[in-house]
Design a protein around this motif. Structure first.
Motif, mmCIF file in Angstrom:
data_model
loop_
_atom_site.group_PDB
_atom_site.id
_atom_site.type_symbol
_atom_site.label_atom_id
_atom_site.label_comp_id
_atom_site.label_asym_id
_atom_site.label_seq_id
_atom_site.Cartn_x
_atom_site.Cartn_y
_atom_site.Cartn_z
ATOM 1 N N ASP A 588 31.013 3.529 38.992
ATOM 2 C CA ASP A 588 31.128 4.838 39.699
ATOM 3 C C ASP A 588 30.940 5.992 38.714
ATOM 4 O O ASP A 588 30.404 6.906 38.920
ATOM 5 C CB ASP A 588 32.788 4.930 39.877
ATOM 6 C CG ASP A 588 33.299 4.341 41.226
ATOM 7 O OD1 ASP A 588 32.399 4.410 42.046
ATOM 8 O OD2 ASP A 588 34.508 3.983 41.194
ATOM 9 N N LEU A 589 31.130 5.640 37.473
ATOM 10 C CA LEU A 589 30.637 6.647 36.515
ATOM 11 C C LEU A 589 29.087 7.139 36.396
ATOM 12 O O LEU A 589 28.734 7.926 36.728
ATOM 13 C CB LEU A 589 31.243 6.292 35.134
ATOM 14 C CG LEU A 589 30.830 7.524 33.820
ATOM 15 C CD1 LEU A 589 31.958 7.216 32.894
ATOM 16 C CD2 LEU A 589 29.660 7.312 33.091
ATOM 17 N N VAL A 590 28.617 5.871 36.602
ATOM 18 C CA VAL A 590 26.872 6.035 36.519
ATOM 19 C C VAL A 590 26.515 6.814 37.850
ATOM 20 O O VAL A 590 25.629 7.721 37.608
ATOM 21 C CB VAL A 590 26.384 4.583 36.676
ATOM 22 C CG1 VAL A 590 24.897 4.733 36.822
ATOM 23 C CG2 VAL A 590 26.496 3.991 35.034
ATOM 24 N N ILE A 591 27.021 6.310 39.071
ATOM 25 C CA ILE A 591 26.813 6.938 40.478
ATOM 26 C C ILE A 591 27.115 8.407 40.643
ATOM 27 O O ILE A 591 26.577 9.181 40.934
ATOM 28 C CB ILE A 591 27.361 5.908 41.332
ATOM 29 C CG1 ILE A 591 26.681 4.636 41.505
ATOM 30 C CG2 ILE A 591 27.567 6.720 42.814
ATOM 31 C CD1 ILE A 591 27.326 3.400 42.333
ATOM 32 N N ARG A 592 28.282 8.692 40.069
ATOM 33 C CA ARG A 592 28.734 10.036 40.032
ATOM 34 C C ARG A 592 27.998 10.836 39.150
ATOM 35 O O ARG A 592 27.698 12.039 39.555
ATOM 36 C CB ARG A 592 30.296 10.111 39.460
ATOM 37 C CG ARG A 592 31.204 9.630 40.693
ATOM 38 C CD ARG A 592 32.662 9.874 40.324
ATOM 39 N NE ARG A 592 33.633 8.795 40.891
ATOM 40 C CZ ARG A 592 34.976 8.763 40.654
ATOM 41 N NH1 ARG A 592 35.405 9.418 39.798
ATOM 42 N NH2 ARG A 592 35.540 7.761 41.379
ATOM 43 N N ALA A 593 27.865 10.477 38.025
ATOM 44 C CA ALA A 593 26.654 11.307 36.971
ATOM 45 C C ALA A 593 25.427 11.379 37.580
ATOM 46 O O ALA A 593 25.102 12.837 37.538
ATOM 47 C CB ALA A 593 26.691 10.638 35.537
#
Length: 740
Positions: A588-593
């Motif tokens: 989620d962090l990678v995708i949101r960033a």
């Protein structure tokens, strides 16, 4: 910016410039020199469309001085909030695709299609993971025959997931498999045209017309069969597999990708067949985003409402692949574009479903909440070609004791949040910041963090921690700390973080004269609150929107901020500061960033990234930040890989070979290597790569330099060493750095 229009009766153009030709059937053309183009003695700036829809298509250069003409129409429903683009519904078996339905997720099998049992088992696993559709490669008659067995076996096992046939170079195979599969994917670059030889060809009007007639002759029977059996179709253009004919007119460009797909779509429309979707895939997320935007803008001109299949092709593996996909797919989802998506990873297909679903959920949530900001006028952002807004990098001022010129990097900056605990072990901190150590002293390297954010300063008597910070400041690493901390526990030469309220009250004036300021802004403030920026000498701005804001869109707030800065000729560097709550999943962090910052950086808006997640591994955050900048084609700090996700055509174990090549070559920033399972994803698909490793036959590898094959039929056991030697022969090799 000059614009204009011409009537739909315009049939052709002539130019004295050799190699510049136009023909009747083309809806839009790329003009390379407007001064030399004439129509009945009149110089014109735009060209109209001739198909059904608007009689007049008003176009303009994509940006000042650009040779690319684009429709004036916007490419999305709203520029200030996420509104899902309205589309028709396309039925794929029992699954509906379109704006009235959830964003569908899909993947592709990697088994040999002729191995019916293995393929069926993999499709079942994919379905159990939650995929809505699954694509299977069908390259020949034996594979087409196997498709009947695959479909029957799945039905007998109560699996009704729609099956999609992936077709290249084989119209007769498409005709056969259309009788049993639910959807056919055709590649306009090679369905009717010969394999691209990357030759620049010159066409007369009659030559071009004959080519279009040939396409219609080859493609029409498949369209008629899909109509008869109620099958869907994807007209799926790939950036790297455009035909020589298209590239001769449009170059290897988003414009060529759109025109290639439109040639096939016009045939579908002529035959009253509308159960199809479009895709515009590229391994470069920036090109991919531009192509989809141009596609939608021109569909708007035509009055078309076909759904979109989104994907970044050959994204790679691990966090690299997820980041590239998030940048490309997430950017478009933020603008309400996309109805079905695939995350192409060099991993088992089952592993694609989870990141795919996370992206789909992000897009659906943004559209359901209509996340955005108050309406604003957008005049400066370039939708269709990349032009970076470069903030004014820090300049040294007279009397300053330290060098501030290194606190930001010209190609994109990485900032990191550091805790007091990390200061207790200075050498570990220096290594975590990717600094080189010489006798325990830090020095900046290629991928060293540029500046750090320290929410709390060490006490005045903590000499060791303050010495560690001084050593970072001495190597031109910026140290940013809140105004309250700098006032109560001042750290010499640190930069003070202030918000607009602290600026307006004048609290910052309590700082010693000459203290550098970093200003935090949300982007959705009233314009009158932003006026104070005109009177402030800020080293940088942090665009910072709390993660608790549900209905405010970070992307649209930032676009609004950049419009304000451009309108007022303010050239502050802007860093995208994205905080994450504790417990955020890594994917989620990678995708949101990638979705939030990438959506801005692909438009050239922004000068760096600060990802703040207190419970995440520090090295992971740093690597993710650099991956984001490299994925947006900004700062290149490691080898770039274009790696296909594997399919039934793959001639070797792609995951194993990819890992082997990465292990031996990952230390070559500026070098791009394509790893392709077969020739279908060969020289064209690796258009971005310097060197290519391509399956040529079972157990044999062909090596490429650019799009040219230079070595054939190398035994796989020595192919990786041969690739390394090829890189050395072209002067691009350096030995790996010695371990400290």
């Amino acid at each position: 910016m000059a614009t204009g229009a011409v009537p739909a009766s315009l049939m052709g153009l002539k130019s004295r410039e050799r190699g510049l030709g136009f023909v009747k059937r083309m809806d839009f053309v790329r003009v390379s020199d407007l001064q030399r183009v004439k129509f009945r003695r009149t110089k014109i700036l735009v060209i109209s469309n001739q198909s059904s829809g608007s009689d007049i298509a008003e176009l303009q250069p994509a940006s000042k001085g650009s040779t690319l003409l684009v429709p004036r129409q916007k490419y999305c429903e709203s520029i200030h909030k996420t509104v899902r683009r309205k589309t028709r519904t396309v039925m794929v078996g029992n699954v509906a695709i379109g704006s009235e339905h959830p964003i569908r997720v899909q993947t592709m099998t990697t088994t040999d299609t002729k191995d019916v049992n293995a393929t069926v088992e993999q499709v079942m696993r994919i379905s159990d993971m939650g995929a809505d559709l699954v694509r299977i490669t069908v390259q020949g008659k034996r594979e087409a025959d196997a498709c009947y067995e695959i479909k029957n076996s799945l039905v007998q096992k109560n699996y009704n997931i729609p099956l999609v046939a992936d077709i290249h170079f084989a119209p007769s195979v498409a005709m056969r498999v259309a009788e049993c599969f639910d959807k056919i994917r055709v590649n306009p670059g090679n369905f009717a045209d010969r394999r691209a030889q990357f030759e620049t060809l010159e066409y007369t009007e009659d030559d071009y017309q004959k080519e279009l007639e040939h396409i219609e002759q080859v493609f029409s029977p498949l369209v008629e069969k899909c109509k008869k059996y109620g099958r869907a179709m994807r007209i799926g253009t790939n950036h790297g597999s455009l035909s020589d004919r298209i590239m001769s007119y449009y170059g290897d460009s988003p414009r060529g990708m759109v025109e290639s797909a439109f040639e096939f779509a016009r045939i579908c429309q002529k035959l009253d067949y509308h159960n199809f979707v479009f895709s515009m895939k590229a391994s470069n997320p920036v090109v991919m985003v531009q192509a989809y935007r141009l596609l939608v803008a021109e569909m708007n001109v035509q009055g078309w409402d076909y759904p979109l299949h989104l994907g970044v092709t050959e994204a790679g593996e691990g966090e690299d692949g997820r980041m590239k996909s998030a940048i490309g797919i997430g950017t478009l989802l933020q603008d309400g574009l996309g109805d079905t998506i695939r995350v192409s990873l060099t991993e088992p297909p089952e592993e694609e479903i989870d990141p795919c679903r996370r992206l789909a959920n992000l897009g659906m949530r943004a559209a359901e909440l209509q996340q955005g900001v108050t309406p604003f006028e957008e005049k400066h952002r370039h939708y269709f070609d990349f032009q970076r807004r470069t903030g004014q990098l820090p300049m040294q001022k007279e009397g300053e004791e330290v060098d501030y010129r290194g606190v930001l990097h010209r190609d994109g900056s990485v900032l990191m949040s550091v805790s007091l605990d990390q200061l207790k072990t200075p050498e570990l901190l220096y290594r975590s910041l990717a600094a080189k150590l010489v006798v325990g002293m830090p020095f900046k390297d290629l991928a060293t963090v540029d500046s750090i954010l320290l929410r709390e300063l060490p006490t005045a008597d903590d000499n060791d921690a303050r010495l560690a910070l001084k050593r970072l400041i001495d190597i031109s690493m910026g140290v940013i700390t809140p105004l309250s901390e700098q006032l109560t526990k001042p750290l010499p030469n640190a930069m003070a973080l202030v918000n607009l309220k602290e600026l307006s009250t004048g609290a910052y004036k309590l700082l010693p004269e000459g203290t550098r300021l970093v200003v935090s802004v949300r982007g959705d403030e009233p314009y009158e609150d932003l006026e104070i920026l005109k009177n402030v000498d800020a080293t940088m701005l942090l665009h910072d929107l709390p993660y608790t804001e549900d209905k405010i869109s970070r992307v649209h707030a930032a676009r609004r901020l950049f419009e304000y800065l451009s309108d007022n000729a303010l050239s502050f560097p802007v860093i995208h500061h994205i905080p994450f709550p504790n417990g955020t999943h890594r994917d989620d962090l990678v995708i949101r960033a990638g979705s939030n910052a990438g959506a801005l950086l692909v438009d050239g808006l922004g000068d760096g990234i600060l990802l703040e997640a207190l419970d995440q591994d520090f090295d992971f955050l740093r690597n993710t930040s650099f991956n984001l900048l490299q994925g947006c084609r900004m700062r290149n700090t490691k080898t770039e890989y274009v790696s296909c996700p594997s399919c039934g055509r793959t001639l070797f174990d792609l995951q194993e070979i990819s890992a082997e090549i990465r292990e031996k070559t990952s230390h070559l920033p500026g070098v791009s290597i394509a790893i392709m399972g077969c020739i279908v994803n060969g020289p064209g698909e690796m258009a971005d790569a310097d060197f290519g490793y391509v399956g040529g036959a079972p157990g044999k590898i062909d090596l490429y330099v650019g799009k040219t094959v230079v070595k054939r039929a190398i035994e796989m056991e020595r192919a990786t060493d041969a690739l390394i030697q090829l890189i050395k022969d072209h002067g691009r090799w350096v030995d790996p750095p010695a371990e400290e």
